[in-house]
Design a protein around this motif. Structure first.
Motif, PDB file in Angstrom:
ATOM      1  N   LEU A 147     -11.663   7.637  45.193  1.00  0.00           N
ATOM      2  CA  LEU A 147     -12.704   6.624  45.044  1.00  0.00           C
ATOM      3  C   LEU A 147     -12.173   5.236  45.384  1.00  0.00           C
ATOM      4  O   LEU A 147     -12.783   4.513  46.181  1.00  0.00           O
ATOM      5  N   ARG A 148     -11.084   4.855  44.768  1.00  0.00           N
ATOM      6  CA  ARG A 148     -10.512   3.526  45.019  1.00  0.00           C
ATOM      7  C   ARG A 148      -9.003   3.671  45.217  1.00  0.00           C
ATOM      8  O   ARG A 148      -8.566   4.252  46.190  1.00  0.00           O
ATOM      9  N   TYR A 198     -11.397  14.019  50.572  1.00  0.00           N
ATOM     10  CA  TYR A 198     -12.322  13.013  51.072  1.00  0.00           C
ATOM     11  C   TYR A 198     -11.997  11.675  50.421  1.00  0.00           C
ATOM     12  O   TYR A 198     -11.395  11.613  49.342  1.00  0.00           O
ATOM     13  N   TRP A 220     -13.646   7.542  49.768  1.00  0.00           N
ATOM     14  CA  TRP A 220     -14.694   6.540  49.934  1.00  0.00           C
ATOM     15  C   TRP A 220     -14.145   5.399  50.789  1.00  0.00           C
ATOM     16  O   TRP A 220     -12.922   5.215  50.882  1.00  0.00           O
ATOM     17  N   THR A 240     -13.873   2.535  50.021  1.00  0.00           N
ATOM     18  CA  THR A 240     -13.175   1.606  49.119  1.00  0.00           C
ATOM     19  C   THR A 240     -11.776   2.100  48.768  1.00  0.00           C
ATOM     20  O   THR A 240     -11.101   1.489  47.931  1.00  0.00           O
ATOM     21  N   ASN A 241     -11.307   3.172  49.400  1.00  0.00           N
ATOM     22  CA  ASN A 241     -10.023   3.751  49.009  1.00  0.00           C
ATOM     23  C   ASN A 241      -8.855   2.874  49.448  1.00  0.00           C
ATOM     24  O   ASN A 241      -8.904   2.201  50.491  1.00  0.00           O
ATOM     25  N   ASP A 252     -19.643   8.251  52.752  1.00  0.00           N
ATOM     26  CA  ASP A 252     -20.522   7.364  52.002  1.00  0.00           C
ATOM     27  C   ASP A 252     -20.546   7.846  50.553  1.00  0.00           C
ATOM     28  O   ASP A 252     -20.791   9.031  50.294  1.00  0.00           O
ATOM     29  N   PRO A 253     -20.280   6.982  49.573  1.00  0.00           N
ATOM     30  CA  PRO A 253     -20.295   7.427  48.175  1.00  0.00           C
ATOM     31  C   PRO A 253     -21.579   8.149  47.790  1.00  0.00           C
ATOM     32  O   PRO A 253     -21.554   9.059  46.947  1.00  0.00           O
ATOM     33  N   THR A 279     -21.466  11.989  48.073  1.00  0.00           N
ATOM     34  CA  THR A 279     -20.371  12.680  47.393  1.00  0.00           C
ATOM     35  C   THR A 279     -20.788  14.057  46.882  1.00  0.00           C
ATOM     36  O   THR A 279     -20.088  15.054  47.088  1.00  0.00           O
TER      37      THR A 279
END
Length: 540
Positions: free
Chosen positions: A424-425, A446, A448, A450-451, A508-509, A512
């Motif tokens: 995710l981040r 996978y 996002w 924002t990773n 794209d989040p 998910t």
């Protein structure tokens, strides 16, 4: 009425006397006697004991079983069993069941085996006959491939029976280990469990405990006070909250028995009957391709800002429903069972609300145990990553964070179930590797947009790489800001790992849920050919 020739005796003249006569009871009379005995076994020997049990807010063994299994499905095993011990007053008390009710029934229509200590009889203590009943039940559960549930409310080994009671516990422990990873084993703590008796729940897969009545410890408060001088209550030493928050022994904690047993039923609905089956599938009402629009706002762009990972999990899984394990212990990692597209999944996720989601000793143990449990029972793993690294400090290092972190690494590397990772981040350093990265065997990874995947954060990396330049700079603050920006742009941009094949896609989040569901559907036929070995040697 018929008569039975019983025996003959010689008369005074040496001749046989007429045969002695005994009345033979009819079948109806014998059936009536059986009904009376069964009623006694069901009621218990002392009606006042039932009142005392209820006065403590505790149900009787059979009342608990009735709440656990489907109505009318329970078949009792050996209800007429009694101990054969003598001495120390036992010869005067030989109640039926010998203090444990055993049998089988169904939960949601699937077979389960249950034993329940009856605290009204010898305080639920374990003697030879008591143990043999449990042994037989455990053997049946293992050979038929059905879950085993123990409703624990006992005072430990029966002192009057000596070593035979201790041997009875040994037989239970050995069967716990033999059944481990073969059938789900669930312990429900509804009263005291002291001394060696506490090892059986510790060997099972899941431990439920009720606040105020469940107590588990190796040595009780009196022994602790005598040996160490420390004075502690039963609740402080081994109560449900203690084991839920500090020791990690209790997986779930509840306020009352009815709520606790209802959650046991819910857990069973998420588990297969044995390791040769898949967990039960239920057609979902929640579309697998549903867009998770809320995820765009749930997770802040700033990697330093916390958020509740549970909200992310609720957005992704079917109907927002999941069962979290060890909720109050090591809360910096979340472990939960849920359904995704109707299929059960196990979710491991960092929790940025606690310690920024960093992995510490307890979090590694908690997650490793959960990964191994899911792998044993064919439950696919979904790992949601937002981890700044391992928690630093002398306490962690001296406590063995290397060894405990290796437990989680070992568990993931060994797991053969489908494994999907979503970053995710932030995902920094060794913690990124350990959280089921592609390099240790994740089937799909996978990320996002924002990773941030890197050895460490940009600030720390710049300080290490350019230490000399910063020390010699006229304006180290300005230089540091420039170097941090350059490092982040070159090595931490969201597509760096994707360009090198270390993540399969940047998504794209909002997609998910759909992406994970499709990946798991593809992996459903996955199988692994493992090398032959007796067993591995994890860093326990």
């Amino acid at each position: 009425m018929t008569t039975l020739i019983n025996e003959t005796t010689p008369d005074t003249r040496g001749r046989a006397a007429p045969p002695a006569v005994r009345t033979r009871r009819s079948t109806r009379e014998r059936v009536a006697e059986l009904a009376r005995i069964r009623e006694e076994a069901h009621r218990g020997p002392d009606p006042a004991a039932t009142k005392r049990q209820h006065a403590k807010g505790k149900l009787t063994a059979r009342e608990r079983i009735d709440l656990l299994v489907d109505p009318g499905s329970f078949t009792e095993l050996e209800p007429l069993r009694r101990h054969r011990a003598s001495g120390f007053g036992l010869e005067r008390r030989r109640p039926y069941t010998d203090g444990v009710v055993t049998g089988w029934g169904t939960v949601h229509g699937r077979q389960v085996f249950v034993y329940a200590h009856d605290f009204r009889i010898f305080g639920g203590s374990l003697g030879e006959a008591h143990a043999q009943k449990i042994h037989k039940l455990m053997d049946l559960a293992t050979t038929t491939g059905a879950p085993l549930i123990g409703l624990n409310d006992g005072a430990g080994a029966r002192i009057q029976e000596g070593v035979t009671a201790l041997a009875g516990y040994g037989g239970i422990f050995r069967r716990n280990v033999a059944a481990s990873g073969v059938i789900p084993q669930i312990s429900v703590m509804l009263g005291p469990c002291a001394g060696g008796a506490s090892y059986s729940p510790a060997l099972t897969d899941f431990v439920f405990a009720v606040r105020g009545t469940a107590h588990m410890f190796i040595t009780g408060p009196d022994v602790v006070a005598a040996v160490t001088g420390e004075h502690v209550s039963h609740e402080e030493l081994g109560g449900a909250l203690t084991h839920a928050t500090r020791s990690g022994v209790a997986t779930f904690v509840h306020d009352d028995e009815a709520d606790c047993l209802e959650d046991v039923r819910f857990l069973l609905s998420l588990l297969p009957s044995n390791n040769a089956e898949l967990p039960p599938y239920y057609p979902p009402d929640d579309p697998a391709d549903r867009s998770c629009d809320a995820l765009l706002d749930l997770v802040p762009d700033d990697p330093a800002r916390p958020y509740d990972m549970r909200a992310v999990i609720a957005e992704i899984v079917d109907d927002g429903e999941y069962l979290e394990l060890h909720e109050a212990w090591a809360p910096n990692v979340v472990c939960a069972l849920a359904r995704l597209d109707g299929h059960v999944v196990g979710i491991v996720a960092n929790q940025p609300q606690v310690l920024a989601g960093a992995l510490d000793i307890h979090a590694c143990e908690k997650a490793a145990r959960f990964v191994r449990t899911c792998d044993a029972f064919n439950i696919p793993l979904v790992t949601l990553v937002d981890v700044p690294g391992f928690l630093p400090g002398t306490e962690q290092e001296h406590g063995g964070i290397i060894r405990h972190g290796a437990k989680l690494l070992y568990a993931y590397c060994e797991a053969t179930v489908p494994r999907v990772q979503v970053i995710l981040r932030k995902a920094y350093g060794g913690a990124y590797i350990v959280m089921d990265s592609r390099s240790i065997g994740a089937d799909l990874s996978y990320a996002w947009p924002t990773n941030e995947i890197a050895v460490m954060g940009a600030e720390g990396a710049a300080n290490v790489i350019f230490r000399k330049e910063l020390a010699a700079a006229a304006d180290p603050g300005a230089l540091r800001r420039r170097l941090v920006t350059e490092y982040a742009e070159q090595l931490m941009h969201p597509y760096y790992a994707a360009e090198r094949g270390l993540v399969d896609d940047v998504i794209d989040p909002r997609d998910t849920r759909r992406v994970i569901a499709r990946g798991l559907a593809m992996l459903r036929s996955k199988h692994a050919n493992l090398p032959h070995r007796k067993h591995g040697n994890p860093p326990l």
